[in-house]
Write an enzyme that holds these catalytic residues in place. Structure first.
Site, PDB file in Angstrom:
ATOM      1  N   GLU A   1      -9.808   2.829  -4.965  1.00 56.61           N
ATOM      2  CA  GLU A   1      -9.444   4.372  -4.595  1.00 56.61           C
ATOM      3  C   GLU A   1      -8.397   4.635  -5.427  1.00 56.61           C
ATOM      4  OE1 GLU A   1     -10.767   4.271  -0.061  1.00 56.61           O
ATOM      5  OE2 GLU A   1      -8.954   3.253  -0.404  1.00 56.61           O
TER       6      GLU A   1
ATOM      7  N   HIS B   1      -3.186   3.200  -4.486  1.00 55.96           N
ATOM      8  CA  HIS B   1      -2.204   2.640  -3.414  1.00 55.96           C
ATOM      9  C   HIS B   1      -0.756   2.218  -3.524  1.00 55.96           C
ATOM     10  CE1 HIS B   1      -5.636   3.028  -0.595  1.00 55.96           C
ATOM     11  NE2 HIS B   1      -6.471   2.633  -1.462  1.00 55.96           N
TER      12      HIS B   1
ATOM     13  N   ASP C   1       0.766  -1.179   0.034  1.00 50.52           N
ATOM     14  CA  ASP C   1       0.098   0.023   0.102  1.00 50.52           C
ATOM     15  C   ASP C   1       0.748   1.272   0.045  1.00 50.52           C
ATOM     16  OD1 ASP C   1      -2.414   1.736   0.399  1.00 50.52           O
ATOM     17  OD2 ASP C   1      -3.289  -0.182   0.973  1.00 50.52           O
TER      18      ASP C   1
HETATM   19  C1  ACM Z   1     -11.158  -0.641   0.652  1.00 52.59           C
HETATM   20  O1  ACM Z   1     -11.549  -0.566   2.016  1.00 52.59           O
HETATM   21  N1  ACM Z   1     -10.449   0.551   0.358  1.00 52.59           N
HETATM   22  C2  ACM Z   1     -11.002  -1.804  -0.112  1.00 52.59           C
END
Ligand code: ACM
Ligand code: ZN
Length: 556
Positions: A336, A272, A202
């Protein structure tokens, strides 16, 4: 005279009871997850003692291992040390055997206890493993030495509702070493779960050794400082890091496999990815400079979808990853990923042109560029014999018809995916995000991301809601997720998991007709006794006020 008869009858009855159970500790089948069918037989119980043997089929290594697990559990709970044999006897034996004709499904089992012995049968070895978990959870936990433990006569027929029963662990925001991961696997075992979703990378840290790119762990695994609290202006000014070598990952996978658990790795992309960009700024749209993220949230900087070097990099990483992880699925994230860099990047815009991607009423050209990105990576993984899982954002654009969707922004994404013929794993924030507070008295809780998800709510997750019988077939399972931005310690990790994992495990294992929260709550203390035995930290909100927490140190 009448009274005398009454007294004599009563004494006789009492004697019988003492003769059968007496002060002797006994097992109880009121366990979690609740087995599908428990038929108490009412006859004399089986007297488990140190003279009882555990039998397994000669030459079957998995069954020998199963027998060893059972021996270990019995000893840990009761102090009784049983022998193993490959010669089953009808008397005084726990006989583990396979019968492929059994109708309890791939992971189901049939457990029969009578006064002479115990028979545990299953079609496959993992069914035996779950039957063993049932015996383990039924046993009393004894502090003092005893000669015998009574196992009431019973027939238990059991099998899970879902084939995918997952728990997610984020080791990117805070790193947890191999021992902690193994203990998390032990927790899954106790809850009959079969999948660990290992969120390995991440913005705040890359945790996987990739031999071709040593920079990823040398630099990408370390963040120079970490923000305090919810993105306050204060930082701890302490570098922190950690990663798994390939040997360590193999060790975890093997440990999980022995316990019938598949480990699915996640490399989250194209968002991420700050830890990667910090090592290879040329893979971003702006060229950087970038650094491993020190705050929580969503970064605008993501992988450049117009740069072919990005795809080569991803393919190199995944090529090493599939050599380590034998799982059918590889999770490639997809959540995201803001579009802002792609909107302003000549390379990304050129790729949009070249592919002829055009916006429509629902989706932007950049949404479609992400679909292209995910599909390209999917095709590569398919060529390696693997399938992908993606977060529900992968439905935005032109989603792959063959991707499995992990529905996290509520259940809507999962419902949409199932209605369009895709397989789905339900893990909605509303019921399955264990990083949320479990009590409204947040000042008495360790700092969490926010939200409010008490165990009652977890229990209410209905993964089949709004789906026809045909669509329901696409719901392959349920998962609870634990993100660790605010969870630096193992004890806190356990506290956030337990006992809410117990609630999710009943959603995963039990048929809907069984769901009764009050009944679940009544069974919870017995499971928590096992948590205590294992030395695990747990939250107390759903336990009776008079529950004896023993000497377990109270953190919250
Ligand atoms: C997530 O909780 N961003 C998959
Ligand atoms: Zn770009």
């Amino acid at each position: 005279m009448k009274n005398l008869i009454k007294v004599m009858l009563f004494s006789l009855l009492a004697l019988c009871t003492i003769g059968l159970y007496g002060q002797q500790p006994a097992a109880s089948y009121d366990i979690i997850p609740q087995p599908m069918k428990v038929q108490l037989k009412g006859g004399a119980p089986f007297e488990l003692s140190a003279t009882t043997v555990i039998a397994y089929p000669d030459g079957n290594e998995l069954m020998r291992k199963n027998a060893e697990f059972l021996r270990e559990y019995i000893q840990k709970s009761t102090g009784l040390k049983l022998g193993l044999t490959t010669n089953p006897t009808r008397m005084n034996c726990i006989n583990l055997s396979l019968d492929f004709k059994l109708s309890t499904g791939k992971e189901g089992y049939l457990l029969v206890v009578d006064d002479r012995g115990v028979s545990l049968m299953a079609a496959e070895e993992n069914g035996i493993f779950y039957g063993i978990q049932t015996i383990r959870k039924s046993l009393p936990i004894l502090k003092e030495k005893v000669e015998q433990v009574a196992l009431p006569a019973v027939q238990i027929t059991d099998e899970p509702r879902f084939g995918y029963r997952g728990i997610h662990l984020d080791v990117a925001r805070h790193f947890f070493d191999v021992d902690v991961v193994k203990q998390t696997i032990d927790m899954l075992v106790l809850h009959n779960q079969n999948t660990l979703h290992w969120h390995l990378t991440d913005d705040q840290g890359w945790r996987v050794e990739i031999k071709k790119y040593p920079e990823l762990t040398r630099f990408g695994s370390i963040r120079q400082r970490t923000v305090i609290g919810h993105n306050t202006p204060i930082y701890d000014n302490t570098p922190t890091g950690g990663y798994y070598t390939q040997a360590e990952m193999r060790e975890v996978i093997e440990y999980a496999k022995e316990r019938y658990i598949t480990v699915i790795p996640e490399i989250d992309m194209p968002g991420h990815m700050m830890a990667v960009l910090a090592c290879f700024p040329e893979l971003g749209c702006t060229g950087g400079p970038y650094h491993v993220a020190e705050e929580w949230g969503i970064a605008d900087d993501i992988l450049c979808a117009g740069n072919d070097k990005v795809y080569s990099f991803i393919e190199d990483v995944l090529s090493e990853l599939v050599e380590i992880f034998p799982s059918k699925y590889i999770h490639i994230g997809g959540d995201e990923a803001p579009r802002v860099r792609w909107q302003n990047c000549p390379k990304c815009q050129a790729r949009i042109q070249q592919l002829g991607l055009v916006k429509d009423d629902e989706h932007s050209a950049e949404d479609k560029l992400q679909s292209y990105f995910m599909a390209r990576v999917e095709k590569f993984l398919n060529s390696k014999g693997r399938q992908i899982i993606g977060w529900d954002e992968i439905l935005d654009g032109d989603p792959s018809p063959t991707a499995t969707v992990m529905s996290w922004r509520g259940t809507a994404g999962g419902i949409k995916a199932a209605k369009t013929g895709r397989d789905v794993i339900m893990s909605p924030t509303t019921y399955a995000y264990l990083d949320y507070y479990q009590s409204e008295r947040t000042n008495r809780e360790p700092l969490a991301i926010g939200g409010f998800l008490p165990i009652e709510k977890v229990y209410q997750l209905d993964p089949m809601d709004q789906l026809s019988a045909d669509e329901q077939k696409h719901i392959i399972g349920v998962q609870a997720n634990l993100w660790t931005e605010y969870i630096p310690y193992q004890e806190q990790l356990q506290y956030m998991y337990m006992p809410r994992v117990a609630a999710i495990c009943e959603v995963q294992w039990c048929k809907p007709a069984q769901g009764d929260f009050e009944a679940f709550k009544a069974r919870l203390p017995k499971l928590v006794d096992v948590y205590k035995l294992m030395g695990w930290k747990y939250a107390r909100h759903a336990l009776p006020a008079d529950y004896d927490h023993g000497s377990s140190a109270s953190m919250w």
